[in-house]
Scaffold this active site. Structure first.
Site, PDB file in Angstrom:
ATOM      1  N   SER A  93      45.881 -27.548  43.481  1.00  0.00           N
ATOM      2  CA  SER A  93      46.330 -28.830  43.910  1.00  0.00           C
ATOM      3  C   SER A  93      46.434 -29.838  43.104  1.00  0.00           C
ATOM      4  O   SER A  93      45.538 -30.083  42.186  1.00  0.00           O
ATOM      5  CB  SER A  93      45.471 -29.273  45.300  1.00  0.00           C
ATOM      6  OG  SER A  93      45.946 -30.638  45.644  1.00  0.00           O
ATOM      7  N   HIS A 107      53.236 -34.420  44.211  1.00  0.00           N
ATOM      8  CA  HIS A 107      52.227 -33.761  44.663  1.00  0.00           C
ATOM      9  C   HIS A 107      52.613 -32.335  44.807  1.00  0.00           C
ATOM     10  O   HIS A 107      53.615 -31.905  45.241  1.00  0.00           O
ATOM     11  CB  HIS A 107      51.655 -34.172  45.867  1.00  0.00           C
ATOM     12  CG  HIS A 107      50.985 -33.098  46.842  1.00  0.00           C
ATOM     13  ND1 HIS A 107      51.357 -32.371  47.686  1.00  0.00           N
ATOM     14  CD2 HIS A 107      49.559 -32.793  46.808  1.00  0.00           C
ATOM     15  CE1 HIS A 107      50.627 -31.765  48.435  1.00  0.00           C
ATOM     16  NE2 HIS A 107      49.387 -31.745  47.737  1.00  0.00           N
ATOM     17  N   ARG A 111      47.989 -22.373  47.996  1.00  0.00           N
ATOM     18  CA  ARG A 111      46.668 -21.821  48.538  1.00  0.00           C
ATOM     19  C   ARG A 111      46.790 -20.374  49.355  1.00  0.00           C
ATOM     20  O   ARG A 111      47.683 -20.250  49.852  1.00  0.00           O
ATOM     21  CB  ARG A 111      46.075 -22.893  49.145  1.00  0.00           C
ATOM     22  CG  ARG A 111      46.802 -23.350  50.531  1.00  0.00           C
ATOM     23  CD  ARG A 111      46.348 -24.493  51.317  1.00  0.00           C
ATOM     24  NE  ARG A 111      47.190 -24.842  52.422  1.00  0.00           N
ATOM     25  CZ  ARG A 111      48.332 -25.531  52.101  1.00  0.00           C
ATOM     26  NH1 ARG A 111      48.653 -26.029  51.043  1.00  0.00           N
ATOM     27  NH2 ARG A 111      49.161 -25.859  53.293  1.00  0.00           N
ATOM     28  N   GLY A 260      33.242 -29.749  50.520  1.00  0.00           N
ATOM     29  CA  GLY A 260      33.585 -29.713  49.122  1.00  0.00           C
ATOM     30  C   GLY A 260      33.066 -31.043  48.293  1.00  0.00           C
ATOM     31  O   GLY A 260      32.340 -31.646  48.734  1.00  0.00           O
ATOM     32  N   ARG A 261      33.649 -30.708  47.001  1.00  0.00           N
ATOM     33  CA  ARG A 261      33.074 -31.806  46.184  1.00  0.00           C
ATOM     34  C   ARG A 261      34.029 -33.078  46.232  1.00  0.00           C
ATOM     35  O   ARG A 261      35.259 -33.002  46.122  1.00  0.00           O
ATOM     36  CB  ARG A 261      33.362 -31.338  44.769  1.00  0.00           C
ATOM     37  CG  ARG A 261      32.887 -32.227  43.461  1.00  0.00           C
ATOM     38  CD  ARG A 261      33.019 -31.596  42.080  1.00  0.00           C
ATOM     39  NE  ARG A 261      32.463 -32.356  41.189  1.00  0.00           N
ATOM     40  CZ  ARG A 261      33.313 -33.277  40.274  1.00  0.00           C
ATOM     41  NH1 ARG A 261      34.613 -33.267  40.461  1.00  0.00           N
ATOM     42  NH2 ARG A 261      32.640 -33.929  39.417  1.00  0.00           N
TER      43      ARG A 261
END
Length: 300
Positions: A93, A107, A111, A260-261
């Site tokens: 991403s 953008h 995935r 997630g981070r």
């Protein structure tokens, strides 16, 4: 099914490398810094961020492969039978925020996802796309963007570009503002028709086509003169980007819901932004012109 995830991961790691190298070359000054991270529940990733460049104020290009259990609500909204199951998700991403207001923000995301649950047939699917958010749109740029999108879709059927272009217009839409986030592009999700090889090939075409769509626009606009007025308008319009990502974006929701981070998930937000109450551009101005571009239309 993990062999499929391994194939997707190999491609995605290479795609991150190629895109970062191309962005560094175009910028000519700044380089990406990498944070490699691990997720306690399973998996990890590489977050790469370029800051304060000659062309890009901030560019983030993320790779991740995470696994875990249970599936987050954002992933089972369309597949309730898999709720409570396990998952593998891998993807790249990116969000690029240029310095020059005449260079569009952009953008892209590609995935791959697998899900399994006892008593339910395992599932896999691809998703992704790319979209363009100009502040001072130029028809030549928008047509180029959509021409690349149409051409990469063509080998997969005449209906693919119109379908995914429409899906992009509908997905990147701020309901509370009654406007699209930009001039669109491609968006698809839950893709598994025609088998893994065909879906994987299409996703590779989307990922690899992004640079062909974007870099010529950067080259045309990066040296366009601008002043404080244009910069302030850019910062104001970036606020709409923030609104979409925090209110509607499924990727942001999935990342946060799956543990997630946080820094990697929110690197899509611009480094500088401003909000202004009830702002209205001056009638007939270049800023007012943008409104006409924030409605779905056939650019080709």
């Amino acid at each position: 099914m993990s062999q499929q995830a391994d194939l997707a991961e190999t491609f995605l790691r290479g795609l991150q490398d190629r895109i970062c190298a191309a962005i560094e070359q175009v910028d000519g000054r700044a380089r990406f810094e990498e944070d490699a991270w691990q997720r306690a529940a399973g998996g990890g990733g590489r977050t790469r961020v370029l800051r304060d460049g000659a062309v890009f104020e901030q560019a983030g290009v993320n790779f991740s492969r995470v696994s875990g259990h249970p599936l987050p609500p954002s992933a089972t909204a369309h597949r309730p039978e898999l709720a409570g199951g396990s998952f593998i998700a891998t993807g790249v991403s990116l969000v690029l925020h240029p310095n020059n207001p005449h260079v569009p923000t952009t953008h892209a995301n590609v995935r791959y996802f697998e899900a399994s649950k006892d008593g339910v047939e395992p599932a896999w699917w691809f998703g992704g796309g790319f979209d363009l958010t100009p502040f001072y749109p130029v028809d030549e740029d928008v047509r180029h963007w959509h021409t690349v999108a149409r051409d990469l879709c063509e080998p997969y059927g005449a209906d693919v570009y119109p379908r995914y272009k429409k899906w992009c217009d509908e997905y990147f839409y701020l309901k509370h503002r009654d406007e699209t986030r930009g001039v669109g592009g491609l968006f698809y999700d839950d893709l598994n028709e025609g088998g893994f090889e065909r879906c994987f090939a299409f996703t590779q075409a989307v990922g690899q086509g992004f640079l062909d769509a974007y870099l010529p626009i950067v080259a045309r606009r990066k040296d366009t003169p601008y002043g404080e007025r244009e910069r302030e308008f850019q910062l104001y319009r970036r606020g709409r980007y923030v609104e979409f990502n925090l209110v509607y974006d499924r990727g942001t929701l999935f990342g946060l819901q799956s543990g997630g981070r946080t820094e990697s998930i929110l690197m899509s937000l611009p480094p500088r932004v401003r909000f202004e109450y009830a702002y209205t551009p001056e009638a007939g101005s270049a800023e007012a012109k943008l409104v006409d571009y924030l409605r779905p239309r056939d650019w080709l």
